[in-house]
Write a protein that holds these residues in place. Structure first.
Motif, PDB file in Angstrom:
ATOM      1  N   GLN B  66      44.048  33.968  59.924  1.00 36.27           N
ATOM      2  CA  GLN B  66      45.073  34.563  60.788  1.00 36.27           C
ATOM      3  C   GLN B  66      45.929  33.543  61.545  1.00 36.27           C
ATOM      4  O   GLN B  66      47.161  33.624  61.479  1.00 36.27           O
ATOM      5  N   PRO B  67      45.353  32.568  62.241  1.00 34.53           N
ATOM      6  CA  PRO B  67      46.212  31.651  63.012  1.00 34.53           C
ATOM      7  C   PRO B  67      47.246  30.941  62.162  1.00 34.53           C
ATOM      8  O   PRO B  67      48.417  30.852  62.556  1.00 34.53           O
ATOM      9  N   SER B  68      46.865  30.485  60.976  1.00 34.67           N
ATOM     10  CA  SER B  68      47.839  29.726  60.190  1.00 34.67           C
ATOM     11  C   SER B  68      48.948  30.631  59.674  1.00 34.67           C
ATOM     12  O   SER B  68      50.111  30.221  59.598  1.00 34.67           O
ATOM     13  N   ILE B  69      48.617  31.877  59.351  1.00 36.51           N
ATOM     14  CA  ILE B  69      49.673  32.796  58.905  1.00 36.51           C
ATOM     15  C   ILE B  69      50.657  33.051  60.038  1.00 36.51           C
ATOM     16  O   ILE B  69      51.883  32.969  59.873  1.00 36.51           O
ATOM     17  N   ILE B  70      50.116  33.315  61.240  1.00 37.51           N
ATOM     18  CA  ILE B  70      50.988  33.593  62.382  1.00 37.51           C
ATOM     19  C   ILE B  70      51.850  32.373  62.713  1.00 37.51           C
ATOM     20  O   ILE B  70      53.064  32.494  62.913  1.00 37.51           O
ATOM     21  N   ASN B  72      52.903  30.050  60.809  1.00 37.50           N
ATOM     22  CA  ASN B  72      53.974  29.900  59.832  1.00 37.50           C
ATOM     23  C   ASN B  72      55.133  30.838  60.124  1.00 37.50           C
ATOM     24  O   ASN B  72      56.295  30.450  60.072  1.00 37.50           O
ATOM     25  N   ARG B  73      54.804  32.097  60.436  1.00 37.96           N
ATOM     26  CA  ARG B  73      55.878  33.075  60.672  1.00 37.96           C
ATOM     27  C   ARG B  73      56.624  32.755  61.952  1.00 37.96           C
ATOM     28  O   ARG B  73      57.842  32.887  62.016  1.00 37.96           O
ATOM     29  N   VAL B  74      55.888  32.347  62.983  1.00 34.01           N
ATOM     30  CA  VAL B  74      56.543  32.071  64.270  1.00 34.01           C
ATOM     31  C   VAL B  74      57.366  30.788  64.190  1.00 34.01           C
ATOM     32  O   VAL B  74      58.462  30.708  64.735  1.00 34.01           O
ATOM     33  N   ALA B  75      56.858  29.799  63.483  1.00 35.64           N
ATOM     34  CA  ALA B  75      57.555  28.510  63.405  1.00 35.64           C
ATOM     35  C   ALA B  75      58.950  28.681  62.839  1.00 35.64           C
ATOM     36  O   ALA B  75      59.880  27.948  63.205  1.00 35.64           O
ATOM     37  N   PHE B 153      54.957  35.858  68.697  1.00 36.24           N
ATOM     38  CA  PHE B 153      53.583  35.383  68.550  1.00 36.24           C
ATOM     39  C   PHE B 153      52.620  36.428  69.093  1.00 36.24           C
ATOM     40  O   PHE B 153      51.638  36.799  68.455  1.00 36.24           O
ATOM     41  N   ARG B 154      52.956  36.948  70.283  1.00 37.88           N
ATOM     42  CA  ARG B 154      52.081  37.943  70.904  1.00 37.88           C
ATOM     43  C   ARG B 154      51.975  39.195  70.061  1.00 37.88           C
ATOM     44  O   ARG B 154      50.896  39.698  69.801  1.00 37.88           O
ATOM     45  N   MET B 160      48.078  41.951  63.994  1.00 36.44           N
ATOM     46  CA  MET B 160      47.102  41.435  63.029  1.00 36.44           C
ATOM     47  C   MET B 160      45.685  41.791  63.457  1.00 36.44           C
ATOM     48  O   MET B 160      44.838  42.139  62.649  1.00 36.44           O
ATOM     49  N   ARG B 161      45.431  41.696  64.763  1.00 33.53           N
ATOM     50  CA  ARG B 161      44.121  42.055  65.299  1.00 33.53           C
ATOM     51  C   ARG B 161      43.767  43.499  64.941  1.00 33.53           C
ATOM     52  O   ARG B 161      42.680  43.809  64.478  1.00 33.53           O
TER      53      ARG B 161
END
Lengths: 265, 486
Positions: B66-70, B72-75, B153-154, B160-161
């Motif tokens: 999950q963190p790496s997917i998020i 990537n999208r936020v970046a 991000f939030r 996702m959660r």
């Protein structure tokens, strides 16, 4: 049983090598051996028979003070070797064990070469002056133990690599190399197959010419085959002691008869 | 829904599955458990495992990905200009995560609702000030794109959660239904459960192997980086160690390696004979009563933390050696010395050697001793000629284990031998070891890009090669001199 015997029943001498009088052994509270009197004659094979736990091994271990290594064991009474009490304070148990050698139930060669196994005793007792003499003692002992021909080309091989029967003969050679006066054998054939047993029995008979041999055995056939004297132990008592032929054919005590005919044991 | 709550729900489902599976198996044979292939509880366990294991595994995988997917999208939302201003994308993303955390805190403490969060405007509302109020201090003012990224991000995080919670619970229910429907009296539930256990055992041993491999790979990888920045020839053959964080340092390993070997050597000179002789006394001569008191006491030594030994070296042994030996003999006036560290480390290693050797000597069969006594050998002849040779491989192993311990020891060296990298034969001079320098190169504010920090990995790799070589040597020695008593 006379057809099975290989030993000559005649006892050449009547002189006692070792005499035991009123021997009592306690393991802690347990009274393991009660009032045993035995004369071990020189040049004789003496067999100790009896059911398990009857005290025959305990008595054997008194004869060279191996019981000293058991912390809880206490030995009372008198055992004499050539007229000298071996439990006297002046007697060094270590020197005594060099005179009264021992072969154990399970072959226990040291994890060393065959040569070093046999040379162990002569080395620690300083019996030889140089390498040539030591070589000679090793060869003599291995020949006496009927092992020389099988191992002469591989004296440097580990003793633990031999077969069970060979290992036991190596242990006998090891004991012989210290030239003891009495050789104690605690069920020396119980871990061996019939062929190795036959070899060791033959060996015992030959050793009789140099030492007194005392053998503990569970096999009554073996006692009948190799010994001239037999002692029957039962529940810590010495029940009967006498000429082997007499013990097996005409026992005086009813317990002896029951045991050798297989009714108790 | 939090991870803890999801786990509880899954475990609750699994327990229900256990009860239902057991009941279903029993009712299929009208309560006579003898007609079942396995004990009823095995049917219960099979449902339990099918419910809990796949869904919890799914949750673990999700949490890892999950963190790496998020990110990537936020970046993608962060403009190039902000990245250039901050220096790197990592720093911007760190800000984004902190702002998102700050908004969460604001929502909790200041009662900000979702509409309020959407209404936040970087240029109008004083985001930096309001974040500072909830304990999130930022270095600069927050721009609109960054704020948007934090908002995204939030919300991504939250959705996702939620998705994860749904997926995990669905997986658990699916597993439960699947396993429950399979239950019939002929199902080999016991074998199934045992297979699960087998997989568990295999995966545990895999974890041990995989981490070892992972550590070695990362060591090699980072050392490779180091050798691209700093010539391997200088590292391996130079005899000066002089790191300068401004550049132009000389990073020769020899002074450190020498210190390590010297200290370890002295400590083994102390520990090996004392430990071995203590072990011989304890296993061969001591009465059971003495043994029962002395052995635990000796093992207490092993339980003392090495920092305490370090204090002992710094405050007692060091000054003592300096005042009574080094100064009178004119060998130096430093209270930190190789001798101090070596002596104290040797004392620390005594119980390692003695305790292991004691067990090994005890393992030599009594038949060996009897055989020797039966030939008229004394106790000490028996020990020298029969017991010790038979125990030798184990004793060598014990000593080498102590050696690896000595090579890896850090605390006692820092406090006892100092931190000066020196090549000297005088045991009363301060020296230092590889491990101490690894610590000092990595403490403080460091950036893993300069040879001065990356050298730590090369040092670590060298140390690892050393202990590996020591173990191989031990194996060779043991094979060669082994006296088997089987």
């Amino acid at each position: 049983m006379n057809d099975m015997r290989i030993a000559d029943r005649k006892v050449s001498t009547e002189t006692a090598k070792m005499t035991a009088r009123g021997v009592q052994v306690y393991y802690g509270e347990n009274h393991a051996l009660k009032d045993v009197d035995v004369d071990i004659l020189s040049g004789t094979v003496t067999a100790f028979i009896g059911p398990s736990g009857c005290g025959k091994s305990t008595f054997l271990r008194c004869l060279n003070r191996m019981n000293d290594t058991v912390a809880s064991a206490r030995v009372l009474g008198e055992i004499k070797l050539d007229g000298e009490n071996i439990y006297d304070k002046r007697v060094d148990p270590v020197t005594l064990r060099a005179r009264v050698g021992m072969v154990f139930q399970k072959p226990n060669p040291f994890p060393k070469s065959i040569y070093e196994n046999v040379a162990y005793g002569p080395r620690i007792h300083g019996l030889t002056r140089n390498k040539a003499e030591l070589d000679e003692v090793v060869e003599m002992s291995l020949k006496r133990a009927a092992l020389w021909n099988e191992v002469k080309d591989r004296l440097d091989a580990p003793g633990t690599g031999l077969s069970g029967g060979q290992q036991q003969r190596l242990c006998i050679a090891r004991a012989v190399a210290t030239s003891p006066e009495v050789l104690l054998m605690d069920e020396p054939c119980s871990a061996l197959d019939p062929i190795a047993t036959a070899q060791v029995e033959e060996l015992i008979d030959e050793l009789r010419s140099q030492f007194s041999v005392v053998i503990v055995t569970h096999s009554m056939q073996q006692a009948a085959r190799v010994s001239q004297r037999t002692a029957f132990f039962h529940l810590g008592h010495l029940v009967e002691y006498g000429e082997t032929g007499q013990i097996f054919t005409n026992p005086k005590d009813p317990r002896t008869e029951s045991y050798i005919t297989g009714r108790i044991g | 829904m939090s991870v803890g709550l999801i786990t509880l729900i899954v475990l609750g489902l699994a327990v229900l599955g256990f009860i239902y599976g057991r009941h279903r198996a029993l009712s299929a044979v009208e309560g006579d458990a003898r007609h079942l292939h396995s004990l009823p509880s095995y049917y219960g366990w099979s449902v339990f495992l099918f419910t809990a294991v796949p869904s919890l595994l799914l949750m673990c995988a999700w949490l890892i990905l999950q963190p790496s997917i998020i990110e990537n999208r936020v970046a993608a939302l962060v403009p190039e200009a902000d990245i250039a201003a901050a220096g790197s994308l990592n720093l911007v993303m760190a800000d984004v995560r902190r702002i998102a955390g700050g908004i969460d805190a604001m929502a909790k403490e200041a009662g900000l609702d979702e509409a309020g969060i959407d209404a936040l405007r970087a240029d109008l509302s004083d985001i930096r000030g309001r974040l500072a109020e909830v304990g999130v201090a930022l270095g600069s003012n927050v721009g609109e794109p960054i704020l948007n990224a934090a908002r995204e991000f939030r919300s991504l995080n939250a959705s996702m959660r939620m998705a994860m919670a749904v997926a995990v619970i669905v997986a658990a229910v699916a597993g439960l239904v699947f396993a429950a429907l399979r239950i019939n009296p002929a199902l080999r539930a016991r074998n199934l459960v045992e297979q699960f256990v087998l997989v568990l055992l295999v995966s545990c041993s895999m974890i041990a192997v995989a981490t070892t491999v992972g550590i070695i790979v990362s060591l090699v990888f980072e050392s490779w980086h180091f050798f691209q920045l700093y010539p391997a020839k200088d590292f391996l053959f130079s005899t000066t160690w002089n790191p300068k964080f401004g550049g132009g340092s000389s990073l020769g390993i020899w002074p450190l390696l020498w210190g390590t070997l010297y200290v370890s050597f002295i400590s083994l000179i102390v520990a090996a004979p004392i430990g071995l002789l203590a072990a011989i006394y304890l296993s061969e001569y001591a009465t059971p009563k003495v043994r029962a008191t002395v052995k635990p006491l000796l093992e207490v030594l092993a339980g003392i933390p090495s920092i305490v030994y370090g204090l002992f070296a710094l405050i007692t042994v060091g000054p003592l050696l300096r005042d009574w030996i080094a100064v009178p003999a004119g060998l130096g006036d430093s209270s930190s010395s190789v001798m101090t560290a070596g002596l104290v480390m040797g004392i620390m290693l005594i119980p390692y050697v003695s305790s292991l050797s004691d067990d090994i000597i005890n393992a030599v069969p009594q038949a060996m001793r009897d055989g020797s006594f039966g030939l008229g050998a004394t106790h000490s002849e028996t020990i020298k000629r029969v017991v010790l040779p038979a125990a030798l491989p184990g004793i060598v192993g014990a000593i080498l284990l102590a050696a690896s311990r000595a090579i890896g020891e850090t605390m006692i060296v820092v406090m006892g031998a100092g931190a000066a990298a020196k090549l000297s034969l005088n045991p009363f001079e301060a020296m230092t070891t590889v491990t101490v320098k690894i610590v000092s190169q990595l403490t403080g504010d460091t950036e893993f890009a300069s040879p001065e920090t990356l050298v730590a990995f090369a040092l670590g790799l060298t140390l690892f090669c050393f202990t590996l070589a020591l173990n191989v040597l031990a194996l060779v020695i043991v094979r060669k001199y082994r006296e088997q008593y089987e």
